[in-house]
Design a protein around this motif. Structure first.
Motif, short mmCIF file in Angstrom:
data_model
loop_
_atom_site.label_atom_id
_atom_site.label_comp_id
_atom_site.label_asym_id
_atom_site.label_seq_id
_atom_site.Cartn_x
_atom_site.Cartn_y
_atom_site.Cartn_z
N ILE A 189 45.07 42.03 38.04
CA ILE A 189 45.20 40.77 37.31
C ILE A 189 45.29 39.67 38.34
O ILE A 189 45.96 39.81 39.37
CB ILE A 189 46.45 40.80 36.38
CG1 ILE A 189 46.54 39.52 35.57
CG2 ILE A 189 47.72 40.99 37.13
CD1 ILE A 189 46.10 39.76 34.18
N GLU A 190 44.58 38.58 38.10
CA GLU A 190 44.53 37.48 39.08
C GLU A 190 44.91 36.17 38.40
O GLU A 190 44.53 35.93 37.26
CB GLU A 190 43.11 37.38 39.64
CG GLU A 190 42.95 36.26 40.66
CD GLU A 190 41.50 35.80 40.76
OE1 GLU A 190 40.78 36.36 41.59
OE2 GLU A 190 41.11 34.87 40.01
N GLN A 191 45.67 35.36 39.11
CA GLN A 191 45.92 33.99 38.63
C GLN A 191 45.90 33.05 39.82
O GLN A 191 46.47 33.35 40.88
CB GLN A 191 47.28 33.90 37.92
CG GLN A 191 47.51 32.52 37.31
CD GLN A 191 48.73 32.45 36.42
OE1 GLN A 191 49.80 32.91 36.77
NE2 GLN A 191 48.58 31.84 35.24
N ARG A 192 45.22 31.92 39.66
CA ARG A 192 45.14 30.93 40.74
C ARG A 192 46.19 29.85 40.53
O ARG A 192 46.44 29.42 39.41
CB ARG A 192 43.76 30.29 40.77
CG ARG A 192 42.72 31.23 41.31
CD ARG A 192 41.31 30.72 41.21
NE ARG A 192 40.43 31.74 41.73
CZ ARG A 192 40.02 31.80 43.00
NH1 ARG A 192 40.40 30.88 43.86
NH2 ARG A 192 39.25 32.79 43.41
N ILE A 193 46.78 29.45 41.66
CA ILE A 193 47.71 28.32 41.65
C ILE A 193 46.93 27.16 42.26
O ILE A 193 46.30 27.33 43.32
CB ILE A 193 48.97 28.63 42.50
CG1 ILE A 193 49.72 29.83 41.90
CG2 ILE A 193 49.87 27.42 42.60
CD1 ILE A 193 50.89 30.32 42.76
#
Lengths: 294, 126
Positions: A189-193
């Protein structure tokens, strides 16, 4: 958090195995502290003196504290003080490893002293959970001082571990980080800040481990819902990143936001900048936490 | 109004977050609970059901929670929309309050937080 990093330190020094730690984290729940380990940790007795008292106890029916006082190793006041202290998690881990025969008192003495010296930690650091002490520990353990975004990375990794303990469990051992440019993901799972600075954050593990991690966070039985694990691990990452963003906003004035999470399966992903991959071993398997600042 | 008579809309792209909050709200005896998985669906469900309280995530695909909030307030200036988001930074807070949010909750949201919001809504003080 000191217990987990103390475990990681012992593993790195090859004083224990991963299996020893998994067992110790399980057994630790029922461990009662003994005066000998407390006295070694406080620097009041050496391991040799503790062994001497233990051996003497075999022929004399007296309590450890009374004998240690009689032999002149400690005073009654010191014994009372040691017994009145709340045991810390890292000491309970140490005591369990001694009880399980993994470490001798002498090995524990050496390890705890080296651990404190190497990380420049005082006893009061280890008893509390001050951010400053935790940051110091994380920086030392992962050698983050050499990274280009050292401060941000340290804050992020510290926040991540606090929330692993808060929402998943404390029964894990952090392993040394590796720097990667790509990752062959089975489930990720990936999330960008984005904002004042940009980062890519990921959580990845083999499918069954990923599922177990999700179950730990959910707390309730959502396991029969399709896609439950991605939704749940995604929400965990979202919560960690959100708390990090708020923290950075409140303390450093950084304005950050996040993108919706992306689920990736059986695919190789690449990072524009070197990424820190932090493996964490739980009783149910290894989960990798990746952070890359851009 | 008693708390059990409230109609509640939960908008979050995380199915896990929706189910968790739905369980908390249902446990309070509230039967009319609607869910939306993105900002667009949130606006449509609001218009369709006219809920008394909306819990709105910010980071969602298609249109964000802030944009959905603006569209809901445009449709119904008295709408009670509580932002329930992981990113409670100063910037997001200001933007949400300017757009007409009734309150802001930082994730993870406790059951007590949810209950307090709903109790206030039932008393008409949200």
């Amino acid at each position: 958090m000191f217990a987990q990093f103390f475990g990681g330190y012992l593993l790195h020094k090859k004083l224990v195995t991963s299996e020893d730690l998994t067992q110790a984290f399980e057994d630790k729940k029922h461990t009662r502290m003994r005066l000998g380990v407390l006295a070694i940790n406080a620097g009041l007795m050496t391991a040799d003196q503790v062994e001497h008292v233990n051996i003497t106890q075999q022929s004399v029916d007296k309590r450890f504290g009374d004998l240690a006082v009689e032999l002149g190793y400690v005073t009654e006041e010191q014994v009372d003080k040691l017994l009145s202290q709340q045991p810390t998690e890292y000491l309970l881990l140490g005591q369990t490893l001694v009880n399980n025969g993994v470490l001798s008192n002498a090995q524990f003495e050496q390890a705890i002293n080296d651990y404190k010296t190497d990380n420049e930690l005082t006893d009061s650091d280890l008893e509390g959970s001050k951010n400053e002490s935790l940051n110091k520990l994380v920086t030392e353990f992962y050698h983050l001082e050499e990274a280009s975004n050292a401060r941000m990375l340290t804050d992020y990794v510290t926040m991540m571990f606090k929330n692993i303990i808060r929402f998943i469990d404390g029964d894990f051992t952090p392993l040394e980080a590796i720097v990667i440019r790509e990752f062959d993901a089975e489930t990720l799972i990936e999330q960008r800040i984005t904002g004042t600075y940009d980062a890519v954050t990921c959580i990845t593990a083999e499918k069954d481990v990923y599922f177990e991690f999700a179950k730990r966070f959910a707390g309730e039985n959502f396991g029969d819902i399709t896609g439950f694990e991605n939704e749940t691990v995604g929400e965990f990452l979202n919560v960690v990143n959100g708390l990090f963003a708020v923290n950075q906003s409140n303390e450093g004035g950084a304005e950050l936001t996040m993108t919706p999470q992306q689920f990736i399966q059986d695919k190789k992903i690449s990072f524009e900048k070197p990424a820190f991959c932090i493996p964490v071993v739980f009783s149910f398997g290894e989960v990798d936490f990746i952070v890359s600042t851009e | 109004m008693v708390i059990q008579d409230l109609k509640v809309l939960i908008c979050d792209d995380s199915m896990f977050a929706r189910k968790k909050m739905n369980m908390t709200i249902s446990a309070l005896g509230i039967n009319e609970v609607f869910e939306a998985a993105d900002g667009e669906e949130a606006v449509a469900k609001y218009k369709e059901n006219k809920p008394d309280v909306v819990f709105m995530d910010i980071i969602m695909p298609r249109i964000t929670g802030i944009e959905a909030l603006k569209q809901i307030i445009e449709f119904d200036p008295d709408a009670k929309v509580v932002m329930a988001s992981s990113v409670g930074t100063q910037g997001h807070l200001k933007e949400a309050l300017r757009a007409g949010a009734a309150d802001f909750l930082q994730k993870p949201i406790s059951d007590e937080d949810t209950r307090a919001i709903l109790e206030n809504a039932a008393k008409g003080v949200l």
